[in-house]
Design a protein around this motif. Structure first.
Motif: not given
Length: 391
Positions: A279-285, A290-297, A313-315, A321-325
């Motif tokens: 998967v795209s390294k850019e997508a992983i980053e 997003l998770m580190d700055t906006e903390k959607p979790y 992103m599209s779903r 990205t999550i499954n493979l990255g």
């Protein structure tokens, strides 16, 4: 004669109590359906009504009905209620796990065996009724010569096959639904899913017990009326449990879950090919940032659709990205961040102001059971064990 029935003994009294409890909660579910129009409540009401009907037929037997009223015609009304409960179980679970579920005309075909059997019983009762001497006996000619030696054994086999089939379909429906929740949602609705699992376990247990009892009685040792009492007793406990738990468990939130997108299921060979291209390294980053700055979790209701919108992103792209990255499903991925947030709060000594559960809620968890299970899964330690090691 009238003093012999009812007989309140050690066999009849528990069954009577359990049947009454089941009927009470059946009508509470009916009232709940009338007020809230949740069709799953109507299905559960029907399950309890038919289960209580079968239970009552045995209960009056243990209370002395058949001995007192020798010419009773109740045997014409006795049948294995499984032929109607089996499709009701399937439709009940389907109505919970399907968004905007609506009962369709084709769904009524599930009850065709029950309708045909009811018409058959009415027919033989009518034909026996016109025979001379019918009012002086318990069973008429067709009941004795056709129904008991041929039709009842056939219906027993059919009933077992039907219940096995419907339970298999329903269990498959439930486990597929639970996997989809892990792929879409960050919290797994453990309370509601546990209720469905326990509900199916109860009826699977009763089905297996009934099969074993029938086989033993048919091929090994003929079981008497009192020996068959245990199945009726367990059925009564099941009715009471299903009535109470089904009434108080809110399953409407499951019906509101949106599964408009299904992440692609990837086989092993396909997975290897995808890993070659990666998967795209850019997508992983992008996701990490997003998770580190906006903390959607921190949102306990976070789902795949919402996170995809935040990530632009599209779903499908986000899921891949999550499954493979990150080599995780969506649920584990989000909870990994929640656990890390929990650890940071412990390191910051927030446990001196808040309980462990309070900290867990601050980090995006929505229940104690989910938090404990996820923490143990991802860290191999319980939260209290982690706290002791950190102090």
């Amino acid at each position: 004669m009238f003093l012999a029935f009812p007989e309140f003994g050690k066999y009849s009294t528990p069954l009577l109590f359990l049947s009454l409890q089941g009927l009470i909660f059946a009508f509470l579910l009916l009232r709940k359906y009338i007020q809230q129009k949740n069709i799953s409540d109507l299905f559960l009401f029907a399950i309890l009504i038919f289960a209580c009907y079968g239970q009552t037929c045995y209960t009056v037997g243990f209370m002395g009905w058949y001995d007192t009223y020798r010419n009773t015609k109740i045997n014409y009304a006795l049948f294995s209620v499984g032929i109607v409960i089996a499709p009701l179980i399937y439709l009940y679970i389907k109505s919970i796990t399907t968004s905007e579920f609506k009962l369709k005309s084709r769904d009524f075909f599930h009850f065709l065996p029950f309708v045909l059997f009811a018409l058959y019983r009415i027919s033989i009762y009518t034909l026996d009724f016109i025979q001379p001497g019918f009012h002086d006996v318990q069973n008429g000619m067709l009941k004795l010569s056709l129904d008991e030696p041929y039709v009842q054994p056939l219906m027993t086999v059919f009933g077992f096959a039907q219940m096995l089939l419907y339970l298999a379909f329903t269990l498959q429906l439930f486990y597929n639904y639970r996997r989809k929740i892990n792929a879409f949602f960050s919290n797994t609705y453990k309370l509601e899913l546990n209720w469905i699992r326990n509900f199916l376990f109860v009826y699977t247990f009763l089905f297996l017990y009934d099969v074993v009892e029938t086989v033993v009685s048919a091929y090994f040792v003929e079981l008497g009326y009192t020996q068959q009492w245990w199945l009726v007793f367990f059925s009564g406990i099941a009715i009471t449990y299903v009535g109470i738990k089904g009434y108080f468990t809110d399953t409407t939130k499951l019906k509101k879950l949106n599964f408009s997108f299904s992440p692609n299921k990837i086989s092993v060979p396909e997975l290897q090919n995808i890993r070659k291209r990666e998967v795209s390294k850019e997508a992983i980053e992008q996701i990490k940032t997003l998770m580190d700055t906006e903390k959607p979790y921190l949102d306990p209701e976070l789902n795949l659709i919402d996170l995809a919108k935040r990530a632009n992103m599209s779903r499908s792209q986000l899921s891949e990205t999550i499954n493979l990255g990150f080599n995780k499903n969506f649920n584990d991925f989000v909870n990994m961040y929640r656990i890390e947030a929990f650890k940071k709060m412990i390191a910051a000594e927030k446990h001196e102001q808040l309980s462990l559960l309070g900290i867990a809620f601050e980090c995006g968890f929505n229940s104690k059971a989910t938090f404990n299970r996820v923490f143990k899964k991802l860290t191999q330690r319980s939260p209290s064990e982690f706290l002791k090691a950190a102090i």
